[in-house]
Design a protein around this motif. Structure first.
Motif, PDB file in Angstrom:
ATOM      1  N   GLN A   5      10.007  99.056  50.031  1.00  0.00           N
ATOM      2  CA  GLN A   5      10.351  99.751  48.919  1.00  0.00           C
ATOM      3  C   GLN A   5       9.506 100.625  48.114  1.00  0.00           C
ATOM      4  OE1 GLN A   5      12.154  97.093  45.724  1.00  0.00           O
ATOM      5  NE2 GLN A   5      13.761  98.528  45.782  1.00  0.00           N
ATOM      6  N   PRO A   6       9.528 102.035  48.552  1.00  0.00           N
ATOM      7  CA  PRO A   6       8.733 102.835  47.648  1.00  0.00           C
ATOM      8  C   PRO A   6       9.013 102.758  45.939  1.00  0.00           C
ATOM      9  CG  PRO A   6       9.750 103.916  49.536  1.00  0.00           C
ATOM     10  CD  PRO A   6      10.420 102.665  49.407  1.00  0.00           C
ATOM     11  N   TYR A   7       8.141 102.973  45.448  1.00  0.00           N
ATOM     12  CA  TYR A   7       8.053 103.118  43.911  1.00  0.00           C
ATOM     13  C   TYR A   7       7.276 104.009  43.158  1.00  0.00           C
ATOM     14  CZ  TYR A   7       3.956 100.224  44.387  1.00  0.00           C
ATOM     15  OH  TYR A   7       2.849  99.258  44.707  1.00  0.00           O
ATOM     16  N   THR A   8       7.742 104.295  41.944  1.00  0.00           N
ATOM     17  CA  THR A   8       6.585 105.117  41.049  1.00  0.00           C
ATOM     18  C   THR A   8       6.280 103.887  40.119  1.00  0.00           C
ATOM     19  OG1 THR A   8       8.402 105.790  39.745  1.00  0.00           O
ATOM     20  CG2 THR A   8       7.517 107.035  41.227  1.00  0.00           C
ATOM     21  N   TYR A   9       4.892 104.418  39.439  1.00  0.00           N
ATOM     22  CA  TYR A   9       4.494 103.472  38.581  1.00  0.00           C
ATOM     23  C   TYR A   9       3.689 104.079  37.590  1.00  0.00           C
ATOM     24  CZ  TYR A   9       0.324 104.192  41.340  1.00  0.00           C
ATOM     25  OH  TYR A   9      -0.850 104.850  41.954  1.00  0.00           O
ATOM     26  N   LEU A  10       3.241 103.440  36.369  1.00  0.00           N
ATOM     27  CA  LEU A  10       2.708 103.985  35.380  1.00  0.00           C
ATOM     28  C   LEU A  10       1.412 102.838  34.866  1.00  0.00           C
ATOM     29  CD1 LEU A  10       2.240 106.052  32.939  1.00  0.00           C
ATOM     30  CD2 LEU A  10       3.516 104.451  31.554  1.00  0.00           C
ATOM     31  N   ILE A  11       0.312 103.271  34.788  1.00  0.00           N
ATOM     32  CA  ILE A  11      -0.975 102.564  34.430  1.00  0.00           C
ATOM     33  C   ILE A  11      -1.396 103.098  33.012  1.00  0.00           C
ATOM     34  CG2 ILE A  11      -1.379 101.392  36.324  1.00  0.00           C
ATOM     35  CD1 ILE A  11      -3.739 103.230  36.955  1.00  0.00           C
ATOM     36  N   ALA A  12      -1.860 102.743  32.465  1.00  0.00           N
ATOM     37  CA  ALA A  12      -2.313 103.314  30.969  1.00  0.00           C
ATOM     38  C   ALA A  12      -3.473 102.383  30.198  1.00  0.00           C
ATOM     39  CB  ALA A  12      -0.918 103.469  30.136  1.00  0.00           C
ATOM     40  N   TRP A  13      -4.300 102.815  29.597  1.00  0.00           N
ATOM     41  CA  TRP A  13      -5.353 102.224  28.844  1.00  0.00           C
ATOM     42  C   TRP A  13      -4.849 102.663  27.036  1.00  0.00           C
ATOM     43  CZ3 TRP A  13      -5.966 104.099  33.437  1.00  0.00           C
ATOM     44  CH2 TRP A  13      -6.501 103.336  34.395  1.00  0.00           C
ATOM     45  N   SER A  14      -4.315 101.592  26.619  1.00  0.00           N
ATOM     46  CA  SER A  14      -4.042 102.045  25.171  1.00  0.00           C
ATOM     47  C   SER A  14      -4.998 102.222  24.454  1.00  0.00           C
ATOM     48  CB  SER A  14      -2.882 100.716  24.726  1.00  0.00           C
ATOM     49  OG  SER A  14      -3.651  99.645  24.675  1.00  0.00           O
ATOM     50  N   SER A  15      -6.213 101.850  24.506  1.00  0.00           N
ATOM     51  CA  SER A  15      -7.474 101.890  23.708  1.00  0.00           C
ATOM     52  C   SER A  15      -7.798 103.193  23.935  1.00  0.00           C
ATOM     53  CB  SER A  15      -8.591 100.840  24.174  1.00  0.00           C
ATOM     54  OG  SER A  15      -9.125 101.076  25.541  1.00  0.00           O
ATOM     55  N   THR A  16      -7.713 103.955  25.268  1.00  0.00           N
ATOM     56  CA  THR A  16      -8.140 105.457  25.130  1.00  0.00           C
ATOM     57  C   THR A  16      -6.968 106.446  25.216  1.00  0.00           C
ATOM     58  OG1 THR A  16      -8.007 105.156  27.640  1.00  0.00           O
ATOM     59  CG2 THR A  16     -10.360 104.530  26.497  1.00  0.00           C
ATOM     60  N   MET A  18      -5.326 107.178  27.888  1.00  0.00           N
ATOM     61  CA  MET A  18      -5.228 107.547  29.287  1.00  0.00           C
ATOM     62  C   MET A  18      -4.139 106.908  30.101  1.00  0.00           C
ATOM     63  SD  MET A  18      -5.898 108.621  32.213  1.00  0.00           S
ATOM     64  CE  MET A  18      -6.604 108.418  33.938  1.00  0.00           C
ATOM     65  N   LYS A  19      -3.314 107.803  30.622  1.00  0.00           N
ATOM     66  CA  LYS A  19      -2.104 107.471  31.533  1.00  0.00           C
ATOM     67  C   LYS A  19      -2.195 108.123  32.702  1.00  0.00           C
ATOM     68  CE  LYS A  19       0.578 107.151  27.292  1.00  0.00           C
ATOM     69  NZ  LYS A  19       1.887 107.747  26.586  1.00  0.00           N
ATOM     70  N   TYR A  20      -1.641 107.021  33.682  1.00  0.00           N
ATOM     71  CA  TYR A  20      -1.542 107.567  35.004  1.00  0.00           C
ATOM     72  C   TYR A  20      -0.326 107.363  35.684  1.00  0.00           C
ATOM     73  CZ  TYR A  20      -2.510 108.373  40.096  1.00  0.00           C
ATOM     74  OH  TYR A  20      -2.493 108.851  41.229  1.00  0.00           O
ATOM     75  N   TYR A  21       0.712 108.239  36.083  1.00  0.00           N
ATOM     76  CA  TYR A  21       1.765 108.210  36.813  1.00  0.00           C
ATOM     77  C   TYR A  21       1.515 108.157  38.481  1.00  0.00           C
ATOM     78  CZ  TYR A  21       6.642 108.286  37.435  1.00  0.00           C
ATOM     79  OH  TYR A  21       8.219 107.924  37.555  1.00  0.00           O
ATOM     80  N   GLY A  22       1.872 107.467  39.155  1.00  0.00           N
ATOM     81  CA  GLY A  22       1.747 107.623  40.534  1.00  0.00           C
ATOM     82  C   GLY A  22       3.079 107.105  41.463  1.00  0.00           C
ATOM     83  N   VAL A  23       2.873 107.445  42.578  1.00  0.00           N
ATOM     84  CA  VAL A  23       3.739 106.854  43.485  1.00  0.00           C
ATOM     85  C   VAL A  23       3.145 106.204  44.747  1.00  0.00           C
ATOM     86  CG1 VAL A  23       3.714 109.040  44.889  1.00  0.00           C
ATOM     87  CG2 VAL A  23       5.898 107.884  45.044  1.00  0.00           C
TER      88      VAL A  23
END
Length: 85
Positions: A5-16, A18-23
């Motif tokens: 099951q392919p997916y997209t995701y978000l990871i983030a550092w709320s303190s800085t 910084m966000k990253y959206y990937g697949v």
């Protein structure tokens, strides 16, 4: 047997901020693997983790039935938010 099951995701550092959206669409991939056995293929994120620690936001954003739809969605989303800037 793994369910593909392919997916997209978000990871983030709320303190800085910084966000990253990937697949993810590799053979036998599954949303359950995110941040357990799969930590992104991005070298930039790998370096950022080393410098700032683990992200505090880890989220599956959307799942797909095939890799092409997942890739198109990521591309559309990144263009929409002007991620290159």
């Amino acid at each position: 047997m793994s369910i593909y099951q392919p997916y997209t995701y978000l990871i983030a550092w709320s303190s800085t901020g910084m966000k990253y959206y990937g697949v993810r669409y590799a053979k036998n991939c599954s949303p359950q693997e995110l941040w357990k056995s799969y930590f992104t293929s991005s070298n930039y994120v790998k370096e950022y983790r080393f410098l700032h620690g683990e992200p505090d936001i880890i989220s599956i954003r959307k799942t797909f039935d095939n890799r092409n739809d997942a890739i198109l969605w990521e591309n559309k989303f990144l263009n929409k938010i002007n991620a290159g800037e």
